[in-house]
Design a protein around this motif. Structure first.
Motif, short mmCIF file in Angstrom:
data_model
loop_
_atom_site.label_atom_id
_atom_site.label_comp_id
_atom_site.label_asym_id
_atom_site.label_seq_id
_atom_site.Cartn_x
_atom_site.Cartn_y
_atom_site.Cartn_z
N GLY A 44 -24.46 -3.20 2.92
CA GLY A 44 -23.53 -2.29 3.56
C GLY A 44 -24.13 -1.77 4.86
N ARG A 45 -23.55 -0.70 5.40
CA ARG A 45 -24.03 -0.14 6.66
C ARG A 45 -24.06 1.38 6.56
NH1 ARG A 45 -26.33 -2.88 10.58
NH2 ARG A 45 -25.37 -1.54 12.15
N TYR A 46 -24.93 2.00 7.35
CA TYR A 46 -24.91 3.45 7.51
C TYR A 46 -24.88 3.78 8.99
CZ TYR A 46 -29.94 2.97 8.43
OH TYR A 46 -31.16 2.61 8.96
N GLN A 47 -24.29 4.89 9.33
CA GLN A 47 -24.23 5.31 10.73
C GLN A 47 -24.14 6.84 10.78
OE1 GLN A 47 -20.72 3.01 11.75
NE2 GLN A 47 -19.41 4.84 11.62
N GLY A 48 -24.82 7.41 11.75
CA GLY A 48 -24.83 8.85 11.86
C GLY A 48 -25.31 9.33 13.21
N LYS A 71 -18.75 -5.74 2.95
CA LYS A 71 -17.39 -6.27 3.07
C LYS A 71 -16.93 -6.95 1.80
CE LYS A 71 -17.66 -6.96 8.08
NZ LYS A 71 -17.60 -7.92 9.20
N THR A 72 -17.88 -7.42 0.98
CA THR A 72 -17.52 -8.12 -0.26
C THR A 72 -17.41 -7.18 -1.44
OG1 THR A 72 -19.88 -8.56 -0.63
CG2 THR A 72 -18.60 -10.26 0.51
N ALA A 73 -17.67 -5.87 -1.24
CA ALA A 73 -17.63 -4.92 -2.35
C ALA A 73 -16.20 -4.77 -2.87
CB ALA A 73 -18.16 -3.56 -1.89
N SER A 74 -16.08 -4.58 -4.19
CA SER A 74 -14.76 -4.47 -4.80
C SER A 74 -14.05 -3.19 -4.39
CB SER A 74 -14.88 -4.53 -6.32
OG SER A 74 -15.75 -3.50 -6.79
N GLU A 75 -14.83 -2.12 -4.17
CA GLU A 75 -14.25 -0.84 -3.76
C GLU A 75 -14.66 -0.54 -2.32
OE1 GLU A 75 -15.38 2.16 -6.50
OE2 GLU A 75 -14.21 1.33 -8.15
#
Length: 274
Positions: A44-48, A71-75
């Motif tokens: 995934g990604r994080y941004q802040g 992007k492939t996560a179910s939720e």
């Protein structure tokens, strides 16, 4: 200006430090805004964003960052995470400046740095400030019976390192400085006996007995003393912003001393976790 880097130092041997390069750095009205992002372990990604005042002295800020799923996560939903940050801008030995402080996220504190940072001027006191250097112990080969004792001691010193750096030149926190000095005496006495044991000058059982019966009791007495340390009254006469910064630093330091100190006592006493 060089590429700005952010580093979160792990407070656990099981995890590595996290670092990333800033995406964008902007300055307006003596506020530096550092935008950053990176990849999470699960793709995934994080941004802040971190915003700091370009000034000397302690400062406390609050903020939040967003964690985006793979992007492939179910939720597919974003998580917003809040954090508190207490620290100050300091001079780098090679020139320039950096921010050093404590990143507190959900009660878990980590040493945190941003470097380099712009700073228009600094006092001689700030130029001469130096951070506390973690003592890695002069022990090259530690017997198995002492491994946990030494690891706990190192964890305590590493946890205290960023706070001790923040206290440099802050006269209002002299009481904490006295407490750290007393800690040093206890810890150095323990290290001296560890060295004697490695030099076959002190029996292993005698060393463990000392850590259990003398060093841990002395350390616990200091921790009990530390529970009474609060923001000095002199600070309360300053601006509301200054009082807030000092209260944040005092609380974080107080909690860290007790959390890490009593854990060290537990190990030296030979207690096992439940």
């Amino acid at each position: 200006m060089k590429q700005v880097k952010l580093v979160w130092a792990s407070n656990s041997a099981e995890w590595e430090d996290v670092s990333c390069k800033a995406d964008r750095v902007s300055i307006a009205d003596q506020i530096v805004r550092v935008e950053y992002s990176g990849a999470t372990d699960d793709e995934g990604r994080y941004q802040g964003v971190v915003e700091l005042e370009l000034r000397e002295g302690m400062q406390t800020v609050e903020g939040e960052y967003t964690v985006l799923p793979a992007k492939t996560a179910s939720e597919q939903f974003a998580q917003v995470v809040g954090f508190g940050l207490t620290g100050q801008i300091k001079p780098l030995e090679e020139g320039g400046y950096y921010f050093s402080g404590i990143w507190d996220e959900g009660g878990i504190a980590q040493a945190f740095q941003i470097f380099p940072l712009p700073m228009s001027a600094a006092s001689d006191e700030a130029r001469q400030a130096s951070s506390f250097k973690v003592d890695e112990l002069a022990i090259r080969s530690v017997p198995n019976a002492l491994q946990d004792h030494v690891k706990a001691l190192r964890r305590f010193e590493r946890a205290m390192q960023p706070y001790r750096g923040l206290l440099d030149g802050v006269a209002a926190f002299a009481e904490f400085g006295v407490l750290f000095g007393a800690f040093d005496q206890v810890l150095n006495a323990a290290k001296t006996r560890m060295d004697r044991h490695l030099a076959d000058d002190l029996d292993g059982e005698a060393l463990l007995e000392y850590l259990r019966d003398e060093a841990s009791l002395a350390l616990e007495a200091l921790l009990d003393q530390g529970t009474g340390l609060r923001v000095p009254q002199a600070c309360l006469a300053e601006t509301a912003e200054f009082v807030r910064d000092m209260e944040g630093l005092a609380k974080n330091l107080h909690d860290a001393i007790l959390r890490e100190g009593y854990e060290l006592c537990r190990v030296w006493l030979g207690m096992v976790p439940e």
